[in-house]
Write a protein that holds these residues in place. Sequence first.
Motif, PDB file in Angstrom:
ATOM      1  N   ASP A   6       0.854  -1.183   0.000  1.00 34.36           N
ATOM      2  CA  ASP A   6       0.000   0.000   0.000  1.00 34.36           C
ATOM      3  C   ASP A   6       0.895   1.241   0.000  1.00 34.36           C
ATOM      4  OD1 ASP A   6       0.766   0.477   2.675  1.00 34.36           O
ATOM      5  OD2 ASP A   6      -1.230   0.144   3.486  1.00 34.36           O
ATOM      6  N   ASP A   7       0.298   2.398  -0.276  1.00 34.16           N
ATOM      7  CA  ASP A   7       1.075   3.639  -0.395  1.00 34.16           C
ATOM      8  C   ASP A   7       1.826   3.978   0.893  1.00 34.16           C
ATOM      9  OD1 ASP A   7       0.282   3.944  -3.025  1.00 34.16           O
ATOM     10  OD2 ASP A   7      -1.372   5.297  -2.539  1.00 34.16           O
ATOM     11  N   LYS A   8       1.211   3.689   2.048  1.00 38.74           N
ATOM     12  CA  LYS A   8       1.875   3.970   3.326  1.00 38.74           C
ATOM     13  C   LYS A   8       3.119   3.106   3.493  1.00 38.74           C
ATOM     14  CE  LYS A   8      -2.063   5.608   5.988  1.00 38.74           C
ATOM     15  NZ  LYS A   8      -2.905   5.368   7.165  1.00 38.74           N
ATOM     16  N   VAL A  10       5.013   1.834   1.047  1.00 41.17           N
ATOM     17  CA  VAL A  10       6.027   2.367   0.126  1.00 41.17           C
ATOM     18  C   VAL A  10       6.693   3.584   0.751  1.00 41.17           C
ATOM     19  CG1 VAL A  10       6.404   3.486  -2.106  1.00 41.17           C
ATOM     20  CG2 VAL A  10       4.934   1.467  -1.964  1.00 41.17           C
ATOM     21  N   GLY A  11       5.894   4.498   1.284  1.00 41.83           N
ATOM     22  CA  GLY A  11       6.438   5.692   1.935  1.00 41.83           C
ATOM     23  C   GLY A  11       7.319   5.346   3.118  1.00 41.83           C
ATOM     24  N   GLN A  59       7.259   0.196  -7.662  1.00 43.55           N
ATOM     25  CA  GLN A  59       6.094   1.023  -7.365  1.00 43.55           C
ATOM     26  C   GLN A  59       6.584   2.355  -6.835  1.00 43.55           C
ATOM     27  OE1 GLN A  59       3.192  -0.963  -4.919  1.00 43.55           O
ATOM     28  NE2 GLN A  59       2.331   0.970  -4.203  1.00 43.55           N
ATOM     29  N   ASP A  60       6.197   3.435  -7.472  1.00 39.59           N
ATOM     30  CA  ASP A  60       6.571   4.781  -7.053  1.00 39.59           C
ATOM     31  C   ASP A  60       8.078   4.895  -6.819  1.00 39.59           C
ATOM     32  OD1 ASP A  60       6.126   7.453  -6.454  1.00 39.59           O
ATOM     33  OD2 ASP A  60       5.706   7.063  -4.335  1.00 39.59           O
TER      34      ASP A  60
END
Length: 94
Positions: A6-8, A10-11, A59-60
Amino acid sequence: MKINLDDKAVGWFKKELDIPDNKAIRFYVRYGGDVNLKQGFSPAFTVDTVDPEGYSETQDGLTYYVDEKDLWYYEDNVLNVTCENDEIKYTITN
């Protein structure tokens, strides 16, 4: 097999690990732990050089992968990686 971050998550990986350009997140199999897809084993991660023979995605701007020798653990499953309360969590789905 598939890995979903999820984006969190990845961050969190980008912020906490400060991964060099020539490295990536390697998910591997360790003995013990909380997630028991295969009895007695669970996923873990480290920063390493990508194995071209395994599974990988980006991803990102974050590359993550599983070495060919660890693919047996995930087989036809999906590893979902999330970040909750500043902690990485794993769940496995079919």
